[in-house]
Design a protein around this motif. Structure first.
Motif: not given
Length: 542
Positions: A453-457, A486-490, A512-516
């Protein structure tokens, strides 16, 4: 015969009142209580009977720390029959400051037990009644605390507070007997025990104080709670006793997740109005102000005082400086605050964090080296050593020193082979540099199996699959990671790249637009190129 106000005069008053109301609202929303209070005072001069006005003035006066304004508003509310808890507390503080114990007793009994605020009121009644009785020279002021302790499960903090009350009443032997019989079971009891120990020292009972301090160290289990790092200060007067208890309540409420920030600020303000020389009180008010987004006022409490700050408060000042953008000054102050003998681990960790934020890897390495020198061989120290190895490796990787970082990563994995965070960092760091892909992927999979459940992993595993050509398997993992953060650009950029690779190009551009919108400059440039030209090997996320 009285002359009626002219229509023009009435219109002017109405316009001025409306203008003041708008200014007050804007100042409240901007977190500027002093400006809001000034505007509300102007509004009151034009429309004194406006419903709810006195309550808003009271709230903003508490926010601003303006006791005269708070006292005036509280008195008007109280006299008008609106006996709300914050008004009661302000009037009670005023009575205690004047040593008017009769008034204090009247305010303590002045509210019916009907509103939600009384749950909070019950937290303070036994202690405040006891200290007010000390001021009024009652025979057994501690009976309020001992009775409250007997009515429910044992509360060691109340028993220790009763010992403080006995010391203030001059019954030292009774206080020692009570303190010796208390078992410290929670954080609050440890914090009250510190005050009892300091007060026992002041009363000449050094042996009893030392016995209590040994039990505090045992109960805290070596943890370095910021409040436990504050200097010992005796409590020997009703004002000091009530102030320290209010500060403990403020600190406790501030630590409660999702709690209303107005509650700890109310108690911290009351404590500070009673005793601004108490370090626990000052610390509680700093945290309450910071939580209320009054960082400038929080900083002011830690600047320009007559006494040097304790190191733990110097470190808090450094953190506030860093939050305000003075990273270089913050790092310098943090290093000085952490330069204690023997070293205090928690302060070294906080110094290292500030040094990293300040882009000062040499200072961070000094903190890690000092911290590592304090470690033993126990399980807790082993876990911390693994974390330190990862932190030191991360510093090296920021300057692309892979050859220096790799041995540290391997030591961390050897030390913590089942630690998901260590496995994930070591595996991902190697994978993004395309080093030993098979081993790196296996480490990330092991980390994910432990913490799916860990988003980063989850992102690490999805990206590992992307880089090793398993793109169809990568997409659902990256979607799951993006839902988690959802707000982690990576993570968002990774998902966009995977969408493009599997042919979902419209979704890729959307992501990509969201990440930008979230990206740092280097990433933003890469995303702009991808949005224009599509995904290429040169623009694939690192």
């Amino acid at each position: 015969m009285l002359a009626l106000a002219s229509p023009a005069s009435a219109a002017d008053d109405s316009s001025a009142a409306l203008n003041a109301l708008v200014k007050a609202r804007l100042a409240e929303e901007a977190g500027e209580p002093e400006a809001a209070l000034s505007a509300l005072a102007t509004l009151a001069s034009h429309s004194p009977a406006l419903p709810g006005l006195r309550g808003r003035i009271l709230e903003q006066a508490i926010e601003a720390g303006d006791l005269p304004a708070a006292r005036s508003a509280a008195a008007q509310l109280w006299q008008g029959g609106d006996r709300r808890f914050d008004a009661q507390l302000v009037l009670l503080v005023d009575a205690i400051r004047r040593a008017d114990w009769k008034d204090a007793q009247a305010y303590m009994g002045g509210r019916a037990d009907k509103t939600g605020g009384d749950a909070i009121s019950r937290l303070i009644q036994p202690t405040l009644n006891a200290w007010i009785d000390v001021g009024a020279r009652a025979k057994t002021p501690e009976h309020h605390l001992l009775a409250a302790n007997a009515r429910s499960r044992p509360e060691p903090a109340l028993a220790l507070e009763a010992a403080l009350v006995r010391l203030a009443a001059g019954r030292t032997a009774d206080a020692v007997a009570l303190a010796d019989g208390v078992t410290l079971t929670d954080r609050t009891s440890q914090l009250v025990a510190l005050r009892v120990a300091a007060t026992l020292d002041k009363a000449g009972e050094r042996a009893a104080a030392e016995r209590l301090r040994k039990r505090i160290a045992l109960a805290s289990g070596g943890r370095e709670d910021p409040m436990l790092l504050l200097p010992d200060q005796p409590v020997s007067s009703p004002r000091g006793g009530i102030a320290h208890w209010m500060a403990l309540l403020a600190d406790g409420f501030a630590r409660t997740p999702n709690s209303n920030p107005k509650v700890p600020l109310l108690f911290a303000r009351a404590a500070y109005w009673l005793d601004d020389s108490d370090w626990t009180v000052r610390s509680a008010l700093v945290e309450a102000l910071d939580r209320s987004e009054q960082r400038r006022n929080a900083m002011a409490l830690l600047e320009g005082g007559r006494r040097p700050l304790p190191p733990v408060l110097d470190m808090r000042r450094a953190e506030l400086m860093a939050d305000a953008g003075d990273l270089a000054g913050a790092a310098k102050l943090a290093e000085a605050a952490a330069a204690q003998e023997p070293p205090v681990r928690s302060l070294l960790v906080r110094f290292a964090d500030i040094a990293r934020r300040s882009d000062d890897p040499k200072a961070a390495e000094r903190a890690y080296a000092r911290l590592e020198a304090t470690l033993g061989t126990g399980e807790g120290d082993s876990a911390l050593r693994g974390t330190l190895l990862i932190a030191r490796a991360e510093l090296l990787l920021q300057s692309d020193a892979w050859d220096d970082a790799e041995p540290l990563l391997e030591k961390a994995v050897a030390l913590r082979p089942d630690d998901a965070a260590v496995l994930n960092f070591a595996g991902y760091s190697a994978l993004e540099r395309r080093k030993d892909v098979k081993t790196s992927l296996a480490r990330i999979e092991a980390a994910w199996n432990q913490e799916p459940q860990n988003a980063s992993i989850t992102d690490s595993l999805g990206w590992a699959y992307f880089l090793t050509g398993r793109v169809e398997e990568a997409v659902p993992l990256l979607e799951k990671a993006q839902r988690g953060e959802p707000e982690n650009p990576v993570i968002v950029e990774h998902l966009g790249d995977a969408y493009w690779k599997v042919g979902r190009k419209f979704q890729a551009r959307y992501v990509w637009r969201a990440a930008a919108l979230l990206a740092e400059p280097e990433m933003a440039t890469r995303l702009e190129t991808k949005l224009r030209d599509g995904l290429t090997p040169a623009t694939t996320a690192p």
